[in-house]
Design a protein around this motif. Structure first.
Motif: not given
Length: 156
Positions: A14-17, A29-30, A35-42
Motif C-alpha cells: 500500500g505504501l508503494g502504491i 489520493a496518495a 492512510a489505509f495502508s498503515l491500518i494493517p500494521i497498526g
C-alpha cells in the motif's frame, strides 16, 4: 506470526502504491492510500490481530458459540410450547376475560355536568326527551354540527 507477516506485506504494498500515486502528482489520493495502508500494521502492533486470530481459529470458541445458539433455541422452543399449552397469557385466560366482559367502574363519570352559569344544576334529560333528540340513524342531530362549522370555516 504468519498474520503479522501478511499484514506487514499488505502495508508495504500500500505504501508503494501511495508513492507511485504521489509521483503522478495526485497528492490527495496518495495521502488517502497511505492512510489505509498503515491500518494493517497498526493493528498488528496493537495486538488486535493476535486477539482476532485467537478467536477465529480456536475450535473451543466456535463450540462456545454453538452452545450459546443451542441455549437460545431451547429458550425459544420453551416459550412457544408455553404459549400453546396455555401458560401465562394463554388462549383460555383471554377467552375467559373476554366472556366475563369488563363493566365500567363509574358509568356516570363520563357524562358531563349539567350546571348553569349560576352554578345551579339542571335536571337531566329523560329518556323520552333523548329519543326525540335523536335522528333517523339513532345519533343526536347536533352530533356533526361542530365538524360542519369547522369545514365551512376552511371552505371545504
Amino acid at each position: 506470526m504468519l498474520t503479522s507477516t501478511v499484514c506487514a506485506a499488505v502495508s508495504a504494498a500500500g505504501l508503494g502504491i501511495a508513492a507511485l500515486t504521489a509521483y503522478r502528482k495526485r497528492f490527495l489520493a496518495a495521502t488517502r492510500i497511505a492512510a489505509f495502508s498503515l491500518i494493517p500494521i497498526g493493528l498488528v502492533m496493537t495486538g488486535v490481530i493476535d486477539w482476532v486470530t485467537n478467536i477465529v481459529f480456536k475450535p473451543t470458541v466456535w463450540a462456545g458459540f454453538g452452545v450459546l445458539a443451542l441455549s437460545a433455541l431451547l429458550f425459544m422452543i420453551s416459550r412457544m410450547a408455553e404459549r400453546r399449552r396455555g401458560g401465562t397469557g394463554g388462549r383460555k385466560e383471554r377467552k375467559a376475560a373476554a366472556a366475563a366482559g369488563h363493566d365500567v367502574v363509574a358509568p356516570a363519570a363520563s357524562t358531563p355536568s349539567l350546571t348553569t352559569a349560576r352554578g345551579a344544576a339542571q335536571p337531566a334529560a329523560k329518556p323520552a326527551e333523548k329519543a326525540k333528540a335523536k335522528g333517523k340513524g339513532g345519533a343526536p342531530k347536533d352530533d356533526f354540527s361542530d365538524i360542519e362549522a369547522i369545514l365551512k370555516k376552511h371552505g371545504i
